[in-house]
Design an enzyme around this catalytic site. Structure first.
Site, short mmCIF file in Angstrom:
data_model
loop_
_atom_site.label_atom_id
_atom_site.label_comp_id
_atom_site.label_asym_id
_atom_site.label_seq_id
_atom_site.Cartn_x
_atom_site.Cartn_y
_atom_site.Cartn_z
N ALA A 279 0.86 -1.17 0.07
CA ALA A 279 0.02 -0.08 0.01
C ALA A 279 0.97 1.23 0.04
CB ALA A 279 -0.84 -0.05 1.16
N GLU A 281 0.79 5.64 1.36
CA GLU A 281 0.11 6.59 2.00
C GLU A 281 -0.18 7.94 1.61
OE1 GLU A 281 4.62 7.04 3.03
OE2 GLU A 281 3.07 5.30 2.39
N ASN A 282 -0.55 7.95 0.38
CA ASN A 282 -1.09 9.23 -0.46
C ASN A 282 -2.13 9.77 0.47
OD1 ASN A 282 0.53 8.32 -2.61
ND2 ASN A 282 -1.26 7.04 -2.98
N GLU A 313 -0.66 2.63 7.27
CA GLU A 313 -1.06 3.54 5.93
C GLU A 313 -1.59 5.03 6.78
OE1 GLU A 313 0.83 3.35 3.49
OE2 GLU A 313 0.98 1.11 3.77
#
Length: 864
Positions: A279, A281-282, A313
């Site tokens: 994944a 973490e935007n 995240e």
């Protein structure tokens, strides 16, 4: 100018010179669907999209020269401060030369950027099930420059305004809230963030919404719109309710402990195809690999793993997005914290109360392996350039760092640690930090001098071993119990450890339970545990009970004898998991023969209650057989594992997750005619195990061993793909096709991965997994020499993600002989000037091979 491999020195020089006020980025993604415009793309050229970027920035030295980053096939137009620049003169394919800068500057770049098939930049996926196109971005550490022009380093933060033109009927998402106006998706301006956490997703995604609300002590209320999305083909399997449940639990937990409201507006989570990572973490648009949407029955360990990643995240929204490291040296300031906080919040906020068991058994195993490689490094690393950074997303930065933070919490106290975090966020919001910024607030809140601790734990490499030394009186009581600390010669640092030492013995009903515990600081080579003097003699001493520190646990002879006879009778699941982990480390270190470890798994794994631990034991047993067992013992070991797995499969409760886990393990180790016949019968419905539902995912798990042993041919696999004509089905089929035991098949798979770049990242991964079958070592033998001939060319010609996959995945580890070790050493000696990141991967593979040979020698010696 240098190419795309930005160095730390260049980044520091540019950060000292430039300050960025803001970006405006306009993308036209309408070219994602339909045929590529023949006027722009000749045969073989990449499919492209238009990217127009305006950057406003300041220079501390008017008249200075710098550069912007852009990786693109072409630039249509360039202007700096209203003056047109010739792209042919100032753009070299990766950088834009900026000369004679003013105090205030505006750069406008109109480029044709390429869609990606490698999971880097703007990835374009065509769903084979319905022909729909899906886009998403992945940038870390430095691939946003594949989508728009920028200053690609974490400490040049800025607010971003994005707008996107997309095919009709599509939805587009980015970090901020978006609105479709006159055919253009326009997004709210972001807070100041780094380039690598900007993001897009676009396409006909299935999208579900929810909301989160929290009222704080001062009476203010925070409302966060929630969204979750996946491909339309996965919508029937998408359990978005559980995703939202964990999301809300996490937001509550972090708001309660961090005292800083979530700062990025909305919270979308996109589960996307062909994703290289777990994944990313935007802020406002977190991306996940779509394998977290489960098409078949899975165990609770899978749901726990997904929840952990969601929370990992989410922790990044504070550790990494709000406060960001200056350069990749301090990557741990986000990844170690997120890894620790993922487990911490999992246990504290969700139904997965045994998260620390998984952490001790799975995450730390990753760290222990990485920390014994020749490429190990301090948690605070020396990252010279972006290639170094790409490889440092490793077991040290994540799992060792998180383990050390768990040790720090034990050292300073949880309250002091969390108060330090709160001060850290408030002082450094939207800024960039280094190690000292964090340590200073923790020293304030704990009253401890952390400089010595940091030097020992963060600025040195290697893992210590802790061994109990017990002296008993004639009456059977402890007269002295000491903890011996050792370090490897290559990394001799002895560290301060806050540990719990547990004493265990049998109860009248036969269980093995703890009856005494002492918590103390271990320092230096020998530390006496005074508190346990006079205790009754233990049958087992566990020197890192409760898993407070990061170390390799060793045992005295009496404890090891107890484990050999009574490991399954230890009642505490965390203590049992720690013992299993320690025994696996003994096996990897060639201190326990592989046959002994496999024997322990066969004897005691059937009693393991924690499903995640059981799955790890299966993986370790498989690795012990493949890499550490004496070659002459492999066939017998495979037979014993298959017999044991089938026995436990038949004994497991019908329909239980244990039954499913043993079914998958049985498929992994099945090789004899009767085993393969049973798998075929389960597939065809002519055989049955009560309660075992053979769903589509399990069908593929059964087909792979049938393919690798020549039972399932190409037509059989084609028929299964027709049954499961999806993106997931295609990946499974490609892996099974490459697994077939044929020289022609192996040659075709090799060519598809090494000699061609036609496959997407996901199919490269599947092909390598199928190619590398332990049951057919003789078919892989010709590729050892070919590997060493090819890897430098692959590194030069392919994207770094694909190059890494090829170099790691195709190393001839199954040709486990001194000849292969010598060939590896010869390549390293002849390529001292090769890219450091490439050499690191080969050095790591060499170390694994040498470790395997030592393990095999240990197993041979055990046979007498």
């Amino acid at each position: 100018m240098p190419g795309e491999n930005l160095s730390r020195d260049e980044a520091q020089e540019r950060a000292a010179l430039l300050s960025v006020d803001g970006y405006e980025v306009s993308l036209d993604l309408r070219s994602a669907v339909g045929d590529q415009d023949a006027g722009r793309a000749a045969e073989g050229a990449p499919r492209t999209f238009r990217s127009v970027t305006t950057i406003r920035f300041r220079s501390a030295e008017p008249g200075a020269t710098s550069f912007a980053d852009l990786i693109a096939p072409s630039v249509t137009a360039l202007s700096l401060n209203g003056k047109d620049l010739d792209p042919g003169e100032v753009f070299d394919g990766t950088r834009i030369l900026l000369e004679d800068l003013a105090a205030d500057n505006e750069l406008v770049v109109d480029a044709q950027c390429a869609y990606s098939r490698t999971g880097e930049g703007m990835h374009r996926f065509v769903d084979p099930e319905d022909g729909e196109v899906y886009l998403y971005t992945q940038y870390e550490p430095a691939d946003s420059r594949r989508v728009f022009a920028n200053f690609e380093q974490p400490d040049l933060k800025a607010p971003f305004r994005f707008e996107v033109r997309a095919p009709e009927g599509w939805t587009v998402w980015s970090n901020g809230v978006g609105e479709l106006t006159d055919g253009v998706w326009k997004f709210a301006e972001t807070k100041p963030i780094s380039t690598y956490i900007t993001a897009f997703a676009a396409g006909p995604y299935h999208y579900v919404t929810d909301s989160y609300s929290r009222t704080f002590d001062d009476g203010t209320t925070l409302e966060i719109p929630l969204g979750a999305m996946c491909r339309k083909g996965l919508a029937p399997y998408f359990d978005s309710d559980d995703v939202f449940l964990v999301t809300k639990q996490g937001l509550d937990f972090f708001h309660e402990h961090f005292d800083y409201p979530y700062p990025f507006g909305k919270y979308d989570q996109a589960f996307v195809p062909e994703y290289n990572l777990g994944a990313m973490e935007n802020p406002g648009l977190v991306t996940f690999r779509e394998e977290f949407i489960f098409r078949g029955k899975v165990t609770q360990a899978s749901y726990e793993g997904r929840a952990n990643v969601i929370l990992h995240e989410m922790a990044h929204m504070w550790f990494g997005d709000l406060v960001t490291m200056e350069w990749w040296d301090d990557l741990w300031l986000k990844e170690s914290f997120a890894d620790f906080m993922g487990a911490f919040s999992l246990v504290g906020a969700t139904r997965f109360k045994d998260g620390w068991i998984t952490f001790a058994n799975r995450r730390k195993a990753w760290a222990y392996r990485a920390d014994q490689l020749p490429s190990t490094h301090p948690i605070t690393a020396d990252i010279r350039d972006l290639q170094d950074a790409k490889l440092n997303f490793d077991g040290i930065t994540y799992a060792k760092g998180a383990s050390v933070l768990k040790q720090l919490v034990a050292y300073v106290g949880q309250d002091a640690f969390l108060e330090g975090a709160r001060r850290y966020f408030k002082r450094n919001a939207y800024g960039n930090t280094r190690l000292g910024d964090l340590l200073s607030v923790l020293e304030e809140t704990s009253g401890r001098d952390l400089a010595t601790w940091a030097r020992a734990w963060l600025q040195t490499a290697g893992v210590n071993s802790l061994t109990p030394q017990v002296i008993l009186s004639a009456e059977g009581r402890i007269t002295e119990l000491a903890v011996l600390q050792e370090a490897a010669e290559s990394h001799p640092e002895l560290r301060p450890h806050r540990v719990a030492v547990g004493l265990y013995r049998r109860t009248p009903d036969g269980a093995v339970e703890r009856y005494a515990r002492a918590e103390l600081d271990v320092e230096g080579p020998r530390t006496v545990v005074a508190e346990l003097v006079g205790a009754e003699a233990p049958e087992l001493v566990l020197v890192n009970d409760d898993d407070l520190t990061y170390c390799k646990i060793r045992f005295d002879e009496g404890s090891l004898a107890t484990l050999r006879e009574r490991l399954g009778e230890i009642t505490d699941p965390l203590a049992r998991a720690l013992c299993w982990s320690a025994l696996w480390n003994l096996t990897r270190d060639a201190l326990m023969p592989a046959r002994d470890f496999i024997g322990l798994v066969l004897r005691f794994a059937g009693r393991e209650s924690d499903i995640g631990v059981l799955q790890m034991l299966h993986a370790w047993a498989d690795s012990a057989l493949t890499f550490y067992a004496a070659p002459g013992r492999r066939a017998e070991g495979e037979r014993l594992l298959a017999e044991g797995a089938l026995k436990e499969l038949r004994l497991a409760e019908p329909g239980s997750q244990h039954q499913l886990t043993w079914a998958r393990f049985f498929a992994r180790v099945a090789s004899g005619p009767a085993d393969l016949q049973l798998l075929g019968g389960l597939l065809e419905g002519t055989a049955k195990i009560d309660g075992l539902v053979v769903d589509q995912e399990l069908r593929w798990a059964f087909l792979e061993p049938l393919a690798s042993h020549g039972v399932a041919d190409e037509s059989r696999l084609a028929a299964e793909l027709a049954r499961d004509d999806t993106a997931s089905g295609k990946r499974h089929q490609v892996r099974c096709l490459a697994a077939r035991p044929s020289a022609a098949v192996k040659a075709q798979a090799w060519a598809a991965v090494v000699e061609s770049d036609a496959l997407s990242n996901a199919l490269v991964e599947a092909t390598i997994a199928g190619f590398d079958q332990p049951s057919r070592r003789e078919l892989l033998a010709p590729y050892a020499a070919k590997y060493f001939d090819a890897i430098e060319r692959v590194w030069a010609d392919r994207s770094i993600q694909i190059a890494m996959d090829v170099v790691k995945g195709l190393f001839p580890s199954l040709q486990d002989s001194q000849e292969t070790l010598d060939a590896t050493d010869a390549w390293l000696a002849a390529h001292e000037s090769a890219a450091p990141a490439l050499r690191r991967l080969v050095l790591e593979a060499r170390d694994d091979l040498a470790r395997a040979l030592r393990g095999q020698a240990c197993d041979v010696a055990a046979a007498g």
